[in-house]
Motif scaffolding. Structure first.
Motif, PDB file in Angstrom:
ATOM      1  N   HIS A   1      -6.444 -64.696 -35.809  1.00 56.66           N
ATOM      2  CA  HIS A   1      -7.132 -65.968 -35.573  1.00 56.66           C
ATOM      3  C   HIS A   1      -6.510 -67.064 -36.444  1.00 56.66           C
ATOM      4  O   HIS A   1      -6.252 -66.850 -37.628  1.00 56.66           O
ATOM      5  CB  HIS A   1      -8.622 -65.809 -35.908  1.00 56.66           C
TER       6      HIS A   1
ATOM      7  N   THR B   1      -8.496 -80.843 -40.098  1.00 56.97           N
ATOM      8  CA  THR B   1      -7.053 -80.720 -40.357  1.00 56.97           C
ATOM      9  C   THR B   1      -6.454 -79.622 -39.488  1.00 56.97           C
ATOM     10  O   THR B   1      -7.036 -78.548 -39.319  1.00 56.97           O
ATOM     11  CB  THR B   1      -6.762 -80.402 -41.848  1.00 56.97           C
TER      12      THR B   1
ATOM     13  N   GLY C   1     -13.422 -77.360 -37.089  1.00 61.41           N
ATOM     14  CA  GLY C   1     -12.368 -76.332 -37.142  1.00 61.41           C
ATOM     15  C   GLY C   1     -11.950 -76.055 -38.571  1.00 61.41           C
ATOM     16  O   GLY C   1     -10.776 -76.036 -38.912  1.00 61.41           O
TER      17      GLY C   1
ATOM     18  N   ASP D   1     -16.995 -74.115 -37.608  1.00 62.10           N
ATOM     19  CA  ASP D   1     -15.899 -73.476 -36.875  1.00 62.10           C
ATOM     20  C   ASP D   1     -16.504 -72.540 -35.844  1.00 62.10           C
ATOM     21  O   ASP D   1     -17.737 -72.495 -35.658  1.00 62.10           O
ATOM     22  CB  ASP D   1     -14.956 -72.709 -37.841  1.00 62.10           C
TER      23      ASP D   1
ATOM     24  N   TRP E   1      -4.031 -74.047 -43.747  1.00 61.09           N
ATOM     25  CA  TRP E   1      -2.927 -74.809 -43.159  1.00 61.09           C
ATOM     26  C   TRP E   1      -2.580 -75.988 -44.060  1.00 61.09           C
ATOM     27  O   TRP E   1      -3.457 -76.555 -44.726  1.00 61.09           O
ATOM     28  CB  TRP E   1      -3.310 -75.260 -41.742  1.00 61.09           C
TER      29      TRP E   1
END
Ligand SMILES: C[S@@+](CC[C@H](N)C(=O)[O-])C[C@H]1O[C@@H](n2cnc3c(N)ncnc32)[C@H](O)[C@@H]1O
Length: 310
Positions: free
Chosen positions: A28, A146, A67, A88, A34
């Motif tokens: 996932h 982001t 997210g 999320d 990130w």
């Protein structure tokens, strides 16, 4: 893609050492930190001494992260005083919850008087799900996200969610790494139709935590008459209008604020980033910082993927 092979990322920001667990066994996307999330938090750190992101202005404001993945960006907003809901899809929530709880408890242990810390909770939000959105009681003062723009089919539900969570005073902070010029252009079209949009110049980002392919956007709803113009505070505290030329530069694929690091054209293709000679020299002669190592790892992963594809 970042290296998902480590089980934790340690990140110093806003006076705290934060630790985010990743799940190296998961496929996932949300179980990896990130890079754009770190760029966004370091941008907040650089710009929080005065102006719109200082803790006295953010204390008690409601923020939502979309997210969230491991929750880095939302955590940055909470460290500046916001009451954050980190959201999320359901599969990501256990890891997100663990990251939130562990970092809060570490901060409370090491710095119990941290009065700028707001709060952070976790909730399920599938973009476009009206029930989820309603339960979160919009509008929010801040929406952050982001690396949530990466696939064409997600653009519309993401936009609808941003709109449904916004009110006239909402500020939207988005950061992402350009991976597909096609998705990027579609996203810009959609966002410019609906929001006043400002691209953060590289000069306002943290000197180290930035990269030519990572963009930050600050947006607000367009006024119904279409004549609302967002104003932003400059470092001296005076107000100025959005620099629309920055947006045009971005659309042309150039960011002239950052000539020394090359334009977006150079990095947004799938052929891998151009390795500059000075980067190679520093690789050979100096110990890499955590951030440089991440970026080189990301570049190597992309090159390997491209080799496999051809
Ligand atoms: C590339 S990851 C970025 C994670 C995190 N924001 C970061 O920067 O580290 C994309 C995130 O978007 C979430 N996401 C993708 N599609 C979604 C949807 N339809 N509804 C809600 N979240 C979604 C994923 O679960 C994932 O956490």
């Amino acid at each position: 893609m970042n290296s998902p092979h480590t089980s934790a990322v340690i990140f110093e920001a806003l006076g705290h050492q934060l630790q985010f667990s990743q799940d190296p066994n998961s496929k996932h996307l949300g179980t990896t930190v990130w890079d754009a999330s770190m760029v966004l938090v370091k941008f907040l750190e650089k710009n929080c001494r005065k102006g719109r992101f200082c803790p006295s202005k953010l204390k008690g404001r409601r923020a939502i992260e979309l997210g969230a993945g491991c929750g880095v960006a939302g955590f940055g907003m909470a460290l500046l005083g916001c009451d954050v809901v980190s959201t999320d899809q359901t599969e990501v929530l256990p890891l997100l919850m663990r990251n939130v709880e562990r970092n809060i408890s570490r901060i409370m242990q090491t710095n119990p008087d941290s009065d700028s810390l707001g709060s952070i909770s976790v909730a399920e939000l599938n973009w476009g799900d009206e029930g989820h959105i309603k339960a979160l009681e919009p509008p929010f003062d801040y929406i952050v996200g982001t690396d949530v723009v990466y696939a064409e089919h997600l653009l519309e539900p993401l936009l609808q969610t941003m709109l449904a969570l916004s009110g006239p005073k909402t500020t939207i902070l988005m950061g992402y790494e350009i991976r597909s010029t096609n998705v990027h252009e579609q996203m810009l079209d959609l966002w410019k139709k609906n929001f006043e949009l400002k691209v953060v110049p590289k000069s306002k980002m943290d000197a180290k935590y930035q990269h030519p392919s990572i963009q930050l956007f600050i947006m607000s709803l367009k006024s119904p008459e279409g004549c609302g113009r967002e104003i932003d505070e400059n470092p001296e505290g005076r107000t100025r209008e959005i620099d629309e030329t920055k947006i045009e530069k971005l659309e042309r694929g150039k960011d002239e604020d950052d000539d020394s690091r090359g334009g977006i054209d150079e990095v947004s293709s799938h052929c891998g980033e151009k390795i500059k000679e000075d980067s190679i020299t520093s690789l050979q002669t100096e110990k890499l910082s955590e951030w440089e190592a991440r970026r080189f790892g990301s570049m190597a992963a992309r090159l390997l993927r491209d080799v496999k594809m051809t």
